[in-house]
Scaffold this motif. Structure first.
Motif, PDB file in Angstrom:
ATOM      1  N   CYS A  73      -4.594  -9.217 -39.271  1.00 36.09           N
ATOM      2  CA  CYS A  73      -4.329  -7.777 -39.124  1.00 36.09           C
ATOM      3  C   CYS A  73      -4.532  -7.079 -40.463  1.00 36.09           C
ATOM      4  O   CYS A  73      -3.970  -7.471 -41.474  1.00 36.09           O
ATOM      5  CB  CYS A  73      -2.912  -7.549 -38.623  1.00 36.09           C
ATOM      6  N   LEU A  74      -5.345  -6.018 -40.450  1.00 31.50           N
ATOM      7  CA  LEU A  74      -5.744  -5.345 -41.687  1.00 31.50           C
ATOM      8  C   LEU A  74      -4.725  -4.311 -42.154  1.00 31.50           C
ATOM      9  O   LEU A  74      -4.928  -3.657 -43.166  1.00 31.50           O
ATOM     10  CB  LEU A  74      -7.110  -4.681 -41.482  1.00 31.50           C
ATOM     11  N   ASP A  75      -3.633  -4.141 -41.395  1.00 32.59           N
ATOM     12  CA  ASP A  75      -2.640  -3.126 -41.742  1.00 32.59           C
ATOM     13  C   ASP A  75      -3.331  -1.784 -41.942  1.00 32.59           C
ATOM     14  O   ASP A  75      -3.195  -1.138 -42.981  1.00 32.59           O
ATOM     15  CB  ASP A  75      -1.856  -3.558 -42.993  1.00 32.59           C
ATOM     16  N   CYS A  76      -4.080  -1.383 -40.963  1.00 33.93           N
ATOM     17  CA  CYS A  76      -4.918  -0.182 -41.053  1.00 33.93           C
ATOM     18  C   CYS A  76      -4.120   1.066 -41.410  1.00 33.93           C
ATOM     19  O   CYS A  76      -2.983   1.229 -40.960  1.00 33.93           O
ATOM     20  CB  CYS A  76      -5.599   0.084 -39.714  1.00 33.93           C
ATOM     21  N   THR A  99      -5.078   2.187 -34.891  1.00 40.13           N
ATOM     22  CA  THR A  99      -5.486   2.638 -33.560  1.00 40.13           C
ATOM     23  C   THR A  99      -4.802   1.845 -32.447  1.00 40.13           C
ATOM     24  O   THR A  99      -4.603   2.344 -31.352  1.00 40.13           O
ATOM     25  CB  THR A  99      -7.004   2.477 -33.398  1.00 40.13           C
ATOM     26  N   ILE A 120       2.879  -1.714 -34.491  1.00 42.37           N
ATOM     27  CA  ILE A 120       2.227  -3.019 -34.436  1.00 42.37           C
ATOM     28  C   ILE A 120       1.975  -3.633 -35.830  1.00 42.37           C
ATOM     29  O   ILE A 120       2.435  -4.737 -36.103  1.00 42.37           O
ATOM     30  CB  ILE A 120       0.942  -2.941 -33.571  1.00 42.37           C
ATOM     31  N   PRO A 121       1.294  -2.912 -36.741  1.00 37.38           N
ATOM     32  CA  PRO A 121       1.142  -3.535 -38.065  1.00 37.38           C
ATOM     33  C   PRO A 121       2.504  -3.810 -38.706  1.00 37.38           C
ATOM     34  O   PRO A 121       2.664  -4.808 -39.421  1.00 37.38           O
ATOM     35  CB  PRO A 121       0.335  -2.497 -38.859  1.00 37.38           C
ATOM     36  N   CYS A 145      -7.668  -2.173 -30.949  1.00 34.57           N
ATOM     37  CA  CYS A 145      -7.644  -2.767 -32.292  1.00 34.57           C
ATOM     38  C   CYS A 145      -9.015  -2.586 -32.949  1.00 34.57           C
ATOM     39  O   CYS A 145     -10.052  -2.713 -32.301  1.00 34.57           O
ATOM     40  CB  CYS A 145      -7.275  -4.238 -32.205  1.00 34.57           C
ATOM     41  N   ILE A 146      -8.988  -2.325 -34.256  1.00 31.36           N
ATOM     42  CA  ILE A 146     -10.198  -2.026 -35.016  1.00 31.36           C
ATOM     43  C   ILE A 146     -11.243  -3.157 -34.943  1.00 31.36           C
ATOM     44  O   ILE A 146     -12.442  -2.924 -35.048  1.00 31.36           O
ATOM     45  CB  ILE A 146      -9.812  -1.720 -36.501  1.00 31.36           C
ATOM     46  N   ILE A 156      -2.238  -9.497 -30.677  1.00 27.51           N
ATOM     47  CA  ILE A 156      -0.972  -8.764 -30.784  1.00 27.51           C
ATOM     48  C   ILE A 156       0.083  -9.322 -29.819  1.00 27.51           C
ATOM     49  O   ILE A 156       1.235  -9.543 -30.175  1.00 27.51           O
ATOM     50  CB  ILE A 156      -1.208  -7.255 -30.519  1.00 27.51           C
TER      51      ILE A 156
HETATM   52  S1  SF4 Z   1      -5.877  -1.958 -35.291  1.00 25.90           S
HETATM   53 FE1  SF4 Z   1      -3.775  -2.584 -35.465  1.00 25.90          FE
HETATM   54  S2  SF4 Z   1      -3.725  -4.772 -35.003  1.00 25.90           S
HETATM   55 FE2  SF4 Z   1      -5.860  -4.205 -35.330  1.00 25.90          FE
HETATM   56  S3  SF4 Z   1      -6.118  -4.662 -37.473  1.00 25.90           S
HETATM   57 FE3  SF4 Z   1      -5.581  -2.522 -37.432  1.00 25.90          FE
HETATM   58  S4  SF4 Z   1      -3.354  -2.474 -37.618  1.00 25.90           S
HETATM   59 FE4  SF4 Z   1      -3.939  -4.578 -37.231  1.00 25.90          FE
END
Ligand code: SF4
Ligand SMILES: Cc1cc2nc3c(=O)[nH]c(=O)nc-3n(C[C@H](O)[C@H](O)[C@H](O)COP(=O)(O)OP(=O)(O)OC[C@H]3O[C@@H](n4cnc5c(N)ncnc54)[C@H](O)[C@@H]3O)c2cc1C
Ligand SMILES: Cc1cc2nc3c(=O)[nH]c(=O)nc-3n(C[C@H](O)[C@H](O)[C@H](O)COP(=O)(O)OP(=O)(O)OC[C@H]3O[C@@H](n4cnc5c(N)ncnc54)[C@H](O)[C@@H]3O)c2cc1C
Ligand code: SF4
Ligand code: FES
Lengths: 492, 275
Positions: A68-71, A75, A86-87, A129-130, A141
């Motif tokens: 998980c990239l912790d965007c 999204t 979620i993150p 998810c990205i 997830i």
């Molecule tokens: S979209 Fe959500 S689950 Fe997917 S990488 Fe980004 S933060 Fe993580």
């Protein structure tokens, strides 16, 4: 419900999160392969009722959490009907603080161990998810959600949400399915005195009578209910609102607000000749006998179920998939067959379930529809006459409409048929509450923003509003209804 | 948990239980039933509410032991507890004043017939009660029913008590003698089938209360379905009473036998474990 992106940003800016993000470059994270859920072996598991998915190990969970990239703008959250951070919960797993992760889940989801197992994640959070944009499998997830909540339960360190001081307003919840449980939990936190009335002798709705043990062990549902009990929610079983007592009587007892979460528990049949023959079940009956009444343990348990070698299940949804896999486990070794009138693409069941079913040796007879059941001298079904179908133009649901191919009928030998083509709203509440607005499908009319029915102090959600839907949508309704019920009582 | 307040043995296989349940006692109507489940391993079985006392908060049920679950219930004593009891279920009887009514009960069908017959009498009808059984020992509630019946008759298959013969013979005798406006029948499906055939011939409105196999009793499973007038009905929510002339009794009889083998397995295991 709207996502509070400001709060999310603040959380994300915390030092530990930033350090964690920087500890591994994003590029490296995306190179990690998606974790595979450990499963029990298909040809062994199709003979018992143990859970199919074994759950991730701590190591697996941490590795998956690293993906998980912790965007900055996650999204995934918009794909979750209860907007779980979620993150936020995944990064707690990466950090190794599993209990804290479970707490994040519980902030917005009263039943994470259930959702981690039965949510159609592939169409919800995971779809947004990205990783999908990168043409890579999304972060798992659902598996991680299950991991964190299982960890909390298994260590016995279950956190009970804080509850405000009682405001002495009594609220009745009708039905203990996911919508009712969620509503009750939220209202209880806000200080309301909540009582859940349930018609059956166990709490959980479809979670206990419908979804089988091998997908959702009942002890998990019970643990979630225990948490609600500890928070102060009162549970009354064997009580059918509208029969044991009406709404007026409950009002006399001091209940001021109501939430109807009575579900869509009415089985549908197809009105095909011979449908009332012996050994033709609705999937509700089949699954209720096995799950709620534990007929798979007959004669240790008193409720019987017919165990047969050849079983056909009509339908292509989760209910049909659960029924056919149950039949296999009860010994249908000469054929456990799905008969579905459209093609596999149109099947409403979760992909994971269809995949598991195939692994377990379930046969799929698609583009086929029963037209008649034929019985023996004792009135037991012995054959199905089926007809082949082809797909025509799309119908209102956007799916291509199946049309019978004339002259294509043939017979299949069978011992048991389970009709799993869906359910309708339970009519009792719509019929017994005077003046409540009902749609022509028998669902309750609500304001979609407030989940309020045409009677201001009655709220509703879940399948009684949506027809057959999902656990997480039912829970989303429960949360929304609680928010607006609270507003209603504050302004009153 | 629901406490058994009182138990009376009515015959070798039939017992009357008075059980605490304020809610049901207050809201039940004649013709309705409850579902009982005993303990973790128990199954859910339907039983008619034979009587109720809203003041004391109790209901009365009459149970005949025919298999595992009914035997378990029969074996309960005052002071014992029942883990699950839900109701009242089903549509109440539509009680009306029609004139002369025959209430025909066979075997344990007499128990659920009792509150219905009483209600018809109280509504001002002339009530003729006919009870039937294979043999004398199986006749129950004789005195209770006699008390409010205008006329009372007993029939046994073997002639050991009352008149010898089938219940249909008794009914026909009355039909031939006087104008009957309605027949209510309750008992084994086969008995109700033949009563329906008879009264159809004489064009007399007939109600049968059906005792199909049930699971939830709330309309959720369809185990209890029967064909009535060519349409599928759920006995637990649409019934249990239907126009007997429209019921497909042959189908119902077959469906009642669906678990014959399993019932025998379960009962012989239960009887062995009892020892
Ligand atoms: S979209 Fe959500 S689950 Fe997917 S990488 Fe980004 S933060 Fe993580
Ligand atoms: C076999 C099966 C498999 C499924 N699999 C999935 C899945 O994998 N993933 C997913 O997301 N969804 C799944 N679903 C759908 C999901 O379970 C439902 O959408 C969800 O449970 C609906 O929740 P609810 O709160 O509306 O109530 P329900 O779960 O339907 O529960 C309603 C409860 O109300 C009680 N009740 C009704 N009337 C009264 C009354 N008058 N008084 C008191 N109590 C009353 C009922 O007894 C019941 O317990 C499945 C459904 C079935 C049947
Ligand atoms: C609406 C309704 C009201 C009823 N009221 C009464 C009552 O007041 N008193 C009473 O003693 N019984 C009543 N019954 C019947 C009672 O429910 C059954 O006798 C009981 O379920 C049998 O369970 P068991 O495990 O003891 O027997 P099982 O071993 O399950 O069955 C033994 C035999 O009984 C017959 N049987 C099974 N289920 C039923 C059934 N539901 N109805 C009739 N016969 C059945 C079958 O032929 C079977 O072979 C009623 C049934 C219904 C549907
Ligand atoms: S609750 Fe369901 S949709 Fe929401 S994050 Fe969990 S698995 Fe995804
Ligand atoms: S007993 Fe289940 S629907 Fe009637």
């Amino acid at each position: 419900m709207s996502v509070d992106y400001e709060a999310l940003k603040k959380d994300r800016a915390q030092e530990w999160r930033e350090n964690l993000r920087k500890s591994i470059p994003a590029k490296e994270r995306t190179q990690v392969e998606r974790v595979k859920m450990p499963e029990n072996e298909p040809l062994k598991r199709n003979k018992n009722f143990n859970e199919v998915n074994k759950g991730l190990s701590e190591e697996q969970a941490i590795i998956e959490a690293k993906r998980c990239l912790d965007c900055p703008t996650p999204t995934c959250i918009s794909g979750c009907p209860v907007n779980i951070d979620i993150p936020g919960f995944i990064k707690q797993i990466e950090k190794g603080d599993f209990l804290e992760s479970a707490k994040v889940l519980k902030d917005t989801n009263a039943l994470p161990a259930v959702c981690g197992r039965v949510c159609p994640q592939e169409n919800q959070c995971e779809l947004q998810c990205i990783y999908n944009k990168m043409k890579k499998p999304s972060v798992a997830i659902g598996h991680l959600e299950r991991f964190a909540s299982d960890y909390e339960r298994n260590t016995g360190k279950i956190s009970i949400p804080e509850v405000l001081k009682s405001n002495n307003i009594k609220i009745a919840v009708i039905g203990s399915g996911p919508s009712g449980l969620t509503f009750a939990g939220e209202m209880c936190k806000l200080g309301y005195e909540v009582t859940i009335f349930e018609a059956l002798h166990e709490f959980g709705g479809v979670l206990v009578y419908g979804i089988p043990e091998f997908r959702l062990p009942k002890k998990i549902v019970r643990a979630e209910i225990n948490s609600l009990e500890k928070m102060g929610v009162k549970f009354v079983k064997n009580f059918i609102v509208g029969r044991s007592a009406g709404l007026d009587e409950l009002k006399d007892q001091g209940f001021q607000g109501f939430f109807v979460g009575s579900g869509a528990g009415l089985p549908r049949f197809m009105n095909v000749p011979g449908e009332n023959l012996v050994n033709i079940y609705s999937s509700n009956e089949y699954l209720t006998r096995v799950n709620l009444m534990k007929a798979y343990k007959f004669p240790e348990y008193d409720t019987p179920i017919i165990k047969a070698k050849r079983v056909a299940v009509i339908g292509g949804g989760n209910t049909a998939m659960d029924s056919v896999r149950t039949a296999k486990r009860l010994g249908a070794d000469r054929g456990a067959i799905i008969i579905y009138r459209r093609s596999e693409q149109e099947m409403p069941a979760r992909i994971e379930e269809v995949h598991h079913a195939k692994e377990e040796g379930i046969e799929f007879l698609i583009l086929t529809n029963p037209v008649e059941y034929i019985g023996d001298s004792e009135g037991k079904v012995k054959q199905i006459k089926v007809q082949k179908m082809e797909l025509g133009k799309p119908d209102e649901s956007g799916r291509r409409r199946p049309q019978p191919i004339p002259g294509s009928e043939y017979l299949i030998d069978i011992d048991i048929v389970v009709v799993g083509i869906g359910t309708s709203p339970n009519p009792l509440i719509p019929q017994t509450i005077k003046g409540i607005d009902v749609t022509r499908w028998g669902t309750l009319v609500v304001n979609e923003e407030t989940m309020q029915t045409s009677i201001p102090y009655i709220f509703a959600g879940g399948d009684i509003v949506r027809g057959g839907a999902t656990v997480i949508l039912a829970m989303g309704d429960g949360t929304k209804a609680a928010e607006s019920a609270h507003k209603y009582f504050i302004n009153k | 948990m629901y406490k058994v307040i009182e138990k009376t043995i009515l015959s070798e296989n039939v017992a009357k239980l008075i059980i605490e349940n304020k809610t049901i006692a207050k809201n039940r109507k004649p013709g309705q039933f409850v579902i009982i489940k005993m303990g973790e391993i128990g199954e859910r079985i339907p039983l008619t509410i034979a009587d109720a006392d809203p003041e004391k908060g109790t209901i009365t049920i009459i149970v005949q032991k025919v298999g595992t679950s009914s035997h378990k219930l029969f074996n309960l004593n005052a002071g014992d507890h029942i883990s699950d009891l839900v109701g009242p279920l089903g549509q109440p009887t539509e009680v009306e004043k029609v004139g002369t009514v025959i209430a025909a009960g066979g075997g344990v069908g007499v128990a659920p017939l009792y509150p219905i017959a009483k209600a018809f009498k109280e509504a001002g009808n002339k009530l003729i009660t006919i009870l039937a059984a294979r043999t004398k020992d199986l006749i129950i509630l004789e005195n209770e029913m006699k008390e409010f019946s205008d006329e009372f008759m007993i029939m046994t298959d073997d002639g050991s008590y009352g008149k010898k013969g089938l219940i249909t013979a008794g009914i026909e005798e009355i039909i031939n003698r006087e104008k009957v406006d309605m027949v209510i029948c309750l008992g084994p499906a086969i008995m109700m089938k033949f009563i329906a055939l008879l009264t159809r011939k004489h064009n007399i409105h007939t109600i049968a209360s059906l005792n199909t196999i049930m699971v939830d009793g709330t309309g959720m499973c369809g185990a209890c379905r029967v064909t009535v007038g060519g349409k599928t009905k759920f006995v637990c929510v649409d019934g249990p009473e239907f126009n007997a002339h429209e019921v497909d009794f042959d189908e119902m009889l077959k469906r009642l036998n669906a678990y014959k083998k399993e019932e025998e397995t379960s009962y012989s295991k239960y009887l062995k474990d009892l020892k």
